[in-house]
Scaffold this motif. Structure first.
Motif, PDB file in Angstrom:
ATOM      1  N   LEU A  20      -7.862  11.495  -7.379  1.00 45.65           N
ATOM      2  CA  LEU A  20      -9.265  11.317  -7.761  1.00 45.65           C
ATOM      3  C   LEU A  20      -9.574   9.855  -8.065  1.00 45.65           C
ATOM      4  O   LEU A  20     -10.588   9.317  -7.615  1.00 45.65           O
ATOM      5  N   VAL A  21      -8.680   9.214  -8.847  1.00 44.90           N
ATOM      6  CA  VAL A  21      -8.895   7.805  -9.200  1.00 44.90           C
ATOM      7  C   VAL A  21      -8.869   6.939  -7.949  1.00 44.90           C
ATOM      8  O   VAL A  21      -9.718   6.042  -7.778  1.00 44.90           O
ATOM      9  N   GLU A  22      -7.914   7.165  -7.075  1.00 50.86           N
ATOM     10  CA  GLU A  22      -7.854   6.402  -5.833  1.00 50.86           C
ATOM     11  C   GLU A  22      -9.124   6.607  -5.006  1.00 50.86           C
ATOM     12  O   GLU A  22      -9.650   5.652  -4.420  1.00 50.86           O
ATOM     13  N   GLY A  23      -9.620   7.849  -4.964  1.00 50.42           N
ATOM     14  CA  GLY A  23     -10.845   8.120  -4.220  1.00 50.42           C
ATOM     15  C   GLY A  23     -12.023   7.354  -4.769  1.00 50.42           C
ATOM     16  O   GLY A  23     -12.816   6.781  -4.000  1.00 50.42           O
ATOM     17  N   ILE A  24     -12.148   7.317  -6.105  1.00 50.20           N
ATOM     18  CA  ILE A  24     -13.257   6.579  -6.729  1.00 50.20           C
ATOM     19  C   ILE A  24     -13.162   5.088  -6.416  1.00 50.20           C
ATOM     20  O   ILE A  24     -14.159   4.430  -6.071  1.00 50.20           O
ATOM     21  N   VAL A  25     -11.958   4.529  -6.531  1.00 50.16           N
ATOM     22  CA  VAL A  25     -11.771   3.102  -6.268  1.00 50.16           C
ATOM     23  C   VAL A  25     -12.091   2.772  -4.814  1.00 50.16           C
ATOM     24  O   VAL A  25     -12.803   1.793  -4.515  1.00 50.16           O
ATOM     25  N   TRP A  26     -11.595   3.585  -3.893  1.00 52.66           N
ATOM     26  CA  TRP A  26     -11.828   3.303  -2.476  1.00 52.66           C
ATOM     27  C   TRP A  26     -13.289   3.505  -2.085  1.00 52.66           C
ATOM     28  O   TRP A  26     -13.825   2.757  -1.257  1.00 52.66           O
ATOM     29  N   VAL A  27     -13.953   4.491  -2.682  1.00 52.87           N
ATOM     30  CA  VAL A  27     -15.390   4.673  -2.412  1.00 52.87           C
ATOM     31  C   VAL A  27     -16.175   3.467  -2.914  1.00 52.87           C
ATOM     32  O   VAL A  27     -17.093   2.970  -2.230  1.00 52.87           O
ATOM     33  N   PHE A  28     -15.823   2.965  -4.096  1.00 48.92           N
ATOM     34  CA  PHE A  28     -16.502   1.787  -4.632  1.00 48.92           C
ATOM     35  C   PHE A  28     -16.282   0.570  -3.731  1.00 48.92           C
ATOM     36  O   PHE A  28     -17.231  -0.135  -3.377  1.00 48.92           O
ATOM     37  N   VAL A  29     -15.014   0.302  -3.370  1.00 49.95           N
ATOM     38  CA  VAL A  29     -14.699  -0.853  -2.528  1.00 49.95           C
ATOM     39  C   VAL A  29     -15.399  -0.733  -1.177  1.00 49.95           C
ATOM     40  O   VAL A  29     -15.981  -1.703  -0.671  1.00 49.95           O
ATOM     41  N   ALA A  30     -15.382   0.472  -0.589  1.00 47.52           N
ATOM     42  CA  ALA A  30     -16.036   0.672   0.699  1.00 47.52           C
ATOM     43  C   ALA A  30     -17.544   0.475   0.586  1.00 47.52           C
ATOM     44  O   ALA A  30     -18.175  -0.139   1.467  1.00 47.52           O
TER      45      ALA A  30
END
Length: 566
Positions: free
Chosen positions: A296-306
């Motif tokens: 979940l944390v990785e998903g949030i970080v990658w969505v933000f960066v993207a």
């Protein structure tokens, strides 16, 4: 003995005189113009400027937007640094590269990309059916929109500082806390954040000063939003009335410089009180396991960066590929004419690319050489040499801390007349921009070199002296090779920063001496949106290519050469 010391002393004096000439004297002349009249101190023009309603409004807008954006950048940059630095999140190297990428993109390009990404004419939002209604107010043309873009632009600065501080912590701190049964949240609250205090304060101050002097975002967002800041006020007055209004804008520039220097002074004062000494060798911090929450944390970080990277980049590219701004991207509207125009037909863009490459490369080379020499004296055994070299360092740090537009005014005042005795005029030439780059970015190249020299054993110099090696032989055979990776690191940062900048050159460029930054800004300001987008896309591509090329070479060069690599 005196003959052997003469080159060493002479070189130091030349370095100090050179730093004073390009860093100290222009600022001294600026303050003299703004605070003195007929050779004596006169605060009348300064008080008159402060009482001016437009100056008051611009000053408040500058402080307000800088404070809010610095706070936002500190929170965002710190959260990202803690996640990547303290947890077992995957693909950290790629994430660090992507998070730092916006820092290398010019602010005016960032503003153009986001304007095209979120506006009613956004090709991407039109394709998705999410574009605002035509004729509606652009959502970014407001105080909040300006603060948002400044936050996104400067959060990588905070991220870089906090991440470096985390990597300097001894591993024993986190190990002892975990053995004692402390949870990750308790360890963060009681150990990590208090020790990060000085770095958090430094990051906030850096983001504040960067936002205070930012010209590209403040101009492209603030002007349509009727939210004028001090850099934009200076630019508009000088652009409208010409060099005759120099005393007036000098006073406004002094106000801007005072605010920036006051912020730096307050930061230094608070940092000294918050400083804590650490014992132990720096190691990689403890990787806290996120367990089931990692995905979940990785998903949030990658969505933000993207979201931060892909949406504006796609909009910028889409705008550069349509025939007219506002058309949706489709096979019928697709064209390469905008790229052909800026790369082959428009002589101004070709000249701008050549000029920026030349002066950014020369400034990076000059700063690398000066840093190698000055770094030697900053770590010298003699306190007298260190004090003299420290004078040059202090002047370079002030020139870097003061907003770029203020330095532009200082250089106009210093070089608007021919140089005494030489009769050479630099104003209106490309060389005044080169000297301004060396002045403003000297501190960027000097810091890593100074750190490298401070880590060297003083016995190296003693052994070389006993062997009869002169100053230049010692530098060439011993110190330059050892400090070369750090000098290269600083030179890369200087080149990338100078290659794309617009704040320093906004008031120094002239016809025939355009830079990439000023050309893109003028295209956007003149309504040639598709050409501005095409040139911005080329600049972003070139920046990413340079960074990727450096990454490919990372394993073949000494550690420390690549700024964004550990």
């Amino acid at each position: 003995m005196l003959s052997k010391l003469a080159p060493e002393k002479t070189t130091l004096l030349l370095l100090v005189v050179g730093a004073t000439t390009v860093c100290g004297l222009p600022l001294l002349l600026l303050f003299k113009t703004g605070l003195a009249s007929e050779g004596s101190l006169d605060l009348g023009p300064l008080l008159e400027a402060i009482q001016n309603r437009s100056v008051q409004r611009a000053l408040w807008h500058s402080i307000e937007s800088s404070l809010w954006s610095a706070l936002g950048a500190s929170i965002l940059g710190t959260c990202l640094a803690l996640l990547i630095g303290l947890t077992d999140i995957r693909a950290k190297g790629l994430l660090v590269f992507l998070i730092l990428l916006p820092m290398m993109i010019p602010p005016h390009v960032t503003a153009i990309a986001w304007i095209q990404a979120l506006g009613p004419a956004s090709p991407v939002l039109q394709w998705l059916g999410l574009a605002p209604e035509l004729g509606s107010t652009h959502p970014l043309y407001s105080r909040e929109g300006l603060v948002l873009l400044l936050t996104l632009q400067h959060s990588p600065l905070v991220f870089l500082l906090v991440r470096a501080a985390l990597r300097s912590f001894p591993r024993e701190l986190s190990d002892a806390a975990r053995i004692s049964g402390a949870s990750a949240a308790l360890m963060l609250r009681r150990i990590t954040l208090p020790l990060l205090g000085p770095s958090l304060l430094a990051g906030f101050a850096l983001a504040f000063v960067a936002a205070l002097g930012n010209f590209g975002i403040n101009a492209l967002i603030g002007i349509p939003a009727r939210y004028t800041t001090l850099p934009v006020l200076v630019w508009r007055r000088l652009a409208s009335f010409g060099p005759d209004i120099l005393p007036n804008v000098a006073v406004i520039s002094v106000i801007l410089a005072f605010v920036a220097l006051a912020a730096i002074f307050l930061q230094s004062l608070l940092q000294r009180r918050m400083r804590a000494s650490l014992i132990g060798l720096p190691q990689n911090p403890l990787a806290i396991s996120l367990g089931a929450k990692r995905f979940l944390v990785e998903g949030i970080v990658w969505v933000f960066v993207a979201g931060v990277l892909l949406l504006p980049a796609a909009s910028l590219l889409a705008t550069s590929l349509v025939k007219t701004y506002g058309l949706p991207l489709s096979l019928g509207t697709l064209t390469w004419d905008n790229f052909t125009e800026v790369l082959w037909r428009q002589t101004v863009t070709i000249r701008a690319f050549a000029n920026s490459t030349l002066i950014a490369g020369l400034s990076a080379f000059v700063i690398a050489v000066v840093s190698l020499l000055l770094g030697y004296y900053l770590a010298h055994r003699s306190s007298g040499n260190r004090r003299l070299a420290g004078l040059a360092l202090t002047q370079s740090e002030i020139a870097f801390a003061v907003p770029g537009l203020v330095m532009s005014i200082a250089f106009i005042l210093a070089f608007i007349r021919p140089i005494p005795f030489l009769g050479i005029s630099l104003y209106g030439t490309i060389w005044i921009i080169l000297i301004a780059y060396v002045s403003v970015f000297l501190a960027v190249g000097l810091k890593p070199v100074m750190a490298a020299f401070l880590q060297m054993d003083a016995s190296l110099d003693d052994a070389a002296r006993v062997s009869g090696a002169g100053f230049f032989r010692r530098m060439r055979k011993i110190f330059a090779p050892l400090a070369a990776p750090s000098a290269a690191s600083g030179a890369i940062l200087v080149f990338l920063t100078a290659y794309n900048e617009v704040t320093v050159s906004a008031l120094l460029w002239s016809t025939g001496n355009e830079t990439i930054g000023t050309t893109i800004f003028n295209y956007e300001d003149g309504g040639y949106t598709t050409l501005a987008a095409a040139m911005s896309a080329v600049v972003v591509g070139a920046t990413i290519f340079i960074m990727l090329a450096m990454n490919v070479l990372a394993n073949r060069v000494p550690n420390g050469t690549i700024p964004w690599k550990d």
